[in-house]
Motif scaffolding. Sequence first.
Motif, mmCIF file in Angstrom:
data_model
loop_
_atom_site.group_PDB
_atom_site.id
_atom_site.type_symbol
_atom_site.label_atom_id
_atom_site.label_comp_id
_atom_site.label_asym_id
_atom_site.label_seq_id
_atom_site.Cartn_x
_atom_site.Cartn_y
_atom_site.Cartn_z
ATOM 1 N N GLU A 119 0.835 -1.194 0.000
ATOM 2 C CA GLU A 119 0.000 0.000 0.000
ATOM 3 C C GLU A 119 0.875 1.250 0.000
ATOM 4 O OE1 GLU A 119 -2.258 -0.466 3.569
ATOM 5 O OE2 GLU A 119 -3.412 -2.143 2.762
ATOM 6 N N ASP A 120 0.351 2.316 -0.585
ATOM 7 C CA ASP A 120 1.093 3.573 -0.643
ATOM 8 C C ASP A 120 1.445 4.101 0.741
ATOM 9 O OD1 ASP A 120 1.031 3.548 -3.392
ATOM 10 O OD2 ASP A 120 -0.698 4.889 -3.546
ATOM 11 N N ASP A 121 0.530 3.981 1.696
ATOM 12 C CA ASP A 121 0.802 4.467 3.059
ATOM 13 C C ASP A 121 1.953 3.693 3.695
ATOM 14 O OD1 ASP A 121 -1.199 6.356 2.854
ATOM 15 O OD2 ASP A 121 -2.677 5.138 3.949
ATOM 16 N N LEU A 122 1.988 2.389 3.485
ATOM 17 C CA LEU A 122 3.074 1.582 4.038
ATOM 18 C C LEU A 122 4.399 1.950 3.359
ATOM 19 C CD1 LEU A 122 4.127 -0.612 5.902
ATOM 20 C CD2 LEU A 122 3.406 -2.303 4.204
ATOM 21 N N GLU B 143 5.209 4.844 2.217
ATOM 22 C CA GLU B 143 5.624 6.131 2.790
ATOM 23 C C GLU B 143 6.276 5.916 4.158
ATOM 24 O OE1 GLU B 143 6.406 10.143 3.273
ATOM 25 O OE2 GLU B 143 5.954 8.987 1.478
ATOM 26 N N GLN B 144 5.702 5.051 4.978
ATOM 27 C CA GLN B 144 6.297 4.738 6.285
ATOM 28 C C GLN B 144 7.667 4.088 6.108
ATOM 29 O OE1 GLN B 144 5.122 5.636 9.335
ATOM 30 N NE2 GLN B 144 3.625 6.770 8.134
ATOM 31 N N LEU B 145 7.769 3.228 5.120
ATOM 32 C CA LEU B 145 9.040 2.569 4.815
ATOM 33 C C LEU B 145 10.094 3.596 4.420
ATOM 34 C CD1 LEU B 145 9.597 -0.526 4.641
ATOM 35 C CD2 LEU B 145 9.475 -0.252 2.189
ATOM 36 N N ARG B 146 9.707 4.548 3.570
ATOM 37 C CA ARG B 146 10.626 5.593 3.132
ATOM 38 C C ARG B 146 11.119 6.412 4.318
ATOM 39 N NH1 ARG B 146 10.528 10.708 2.083
ATOM 40 N NH2 ARG B 146 8.311 10.961 2.437
ATOM 41 N N ARG B 147 10.202 6.786 5.207
ATOM 42 C CA ARG B 147 10.585 7.578 6.384
ATOM 43 C C ARG B 147 11.479 6.784 7.325
ATOM 44 N NH1 ARG B 147 4.872 10.596 7.883
ATOM 45 N NH2 ARG B 147 4.700 11.718 5.909
ATOM 46 N N ALA B 148 11.128 5.527 7.566
ATOM 47 C CA ALA B 148 11.923 4.679 8.460
ATOM 48 C C ALA B 148 13.319 4.446 7.884
ATOM 49 C CB ALA B 148 11.218 3.347 8.704
ATOM 50 N N SER B 149 13.402 4.301 6.571
ATOM 51 C CA SER B 149 14.711 4.060 5.958
ATOM 52 C C SER B 149 15.627 5.259 6.142
ATOM 53 C CB SER B 149 14.566 3.720 4.473
ATOM 54 O OG SER B 149 14.182 4.845 3.723
ATOM 55 N N ARG B 150 15.065 6.443 6.068
ATOM 56 C CA ARG B 150 15.863 7.657 6.275
ATOM 57 C C ARG B 150 16.371 7.712 7.718
ATOM 58 N NH1 ARG B 150 12.592 12.531 5.803
ATOM 59 N NH2 ARG B 150 11.487 11.242 4.321
ATOM 60 N N ALA B 151 15.485 7.411 8.666
ATOM 61 C CA ALA B 151 15.867 7.468 10.086
ATOM 62 C C ALA B 151 16.881 6.380 10.443
ATOM 63 C CB ALA B 151 14.624 7.330 10.957
ATOM 64 N N SER B 152 16.820 5.239 9.748
ATOM 65 C CA SER B 152 17.691 4.106 10.058
ATOM 66 C C SER B 152 18.943 4.053 9.193
ATOM 67 C CB SER B 152 16.917 2.793 9.874
ATOM 68 O OG SER B 152 15.791 2.769 10.701
ATOM 69 N N CYS B 153 19.102 5.027 8.304
ATOM 70 C CA CYS B 153 20.252 5.053 7.387
ATOM 71 C C CYS B 153 20.344 3.780 6.557
ATOM 72 C CB CYS B 153 21.561 5.283 8.146
ATOM 73 S SG CYS B 153 21.609 6.859 9.015
ATOM 74 N N ARG B 154 19.178 3.337 6.077
ATOM 75 C CA ARG B 154 19.103 2.174 5.192
ATOM 76 C C ARG B 154 18.440 2.621 3.894
ATOM 77 N NH1 ARG B 154 16.739 -0.492 10.039
ATOM 78 N NH2 ARG B 154 18.338 -1.831 10.890
ATOM 79 N N SER B 155 18.654 1.843 2.841
ATOM 80 C CA SER B 155 17.887 2.064 1.624
ATOM 81 C C SER B 155 16.440 1.641 1.899
ATOM 82 C CB SER B 155 18.460 1.235 0.470
ATOM 83 O OG SER B 155 18.243 -0.150 0.715
ATOM 84 N N ILE B 156 15.531 2.054 1.020
ATOM 85 C CA ILE B 156 14.135 1.621 1.191
ATOM 86 C C ILE B 156 14.053 0.103 1.100
ATOM 87 C CG2 ILE B 156 11.829 1.692 0.160
ATOM 88 C CD1 ILE B 156 12.392 4.613 -0.589
ATOM 89 N N ASN B 157 14.765 -0.488 0.151
ATOM 90 C CA ASN B 157 14.762 -1.949 0.041
ATOM 91 C C ASN B 157 15.396 -2.603 1.263
ATOM 92 O OD1 ASN B 157 13.497 -1.919 -2.427
ATOM 93 N ND2 ASN B 157 15.374 -2.179 -3.607
#
Length: 67
Positions: A7-10, A12-26
Amino acid sequence: MGIVNIEDDLHEQLRRASRASCRSINGQAAFWIRIGMLCELNPGLSFQELAARELAAAGVGAPDLAA
């Protein structure tokens, strides 16, 4: 390798979490999938216990801070 539709909302959460965790989205998605799988297979363990077990299996160690 495959494609996973989420889902698009998930996403978006993944994108935000990846930034905070210094990981790629994948990388963040793979982390969440692995942790989710480990939680289902080991319902008696906490997130911290699972993370510690995975780090130890990878050869990562830290000094005991309780000492």
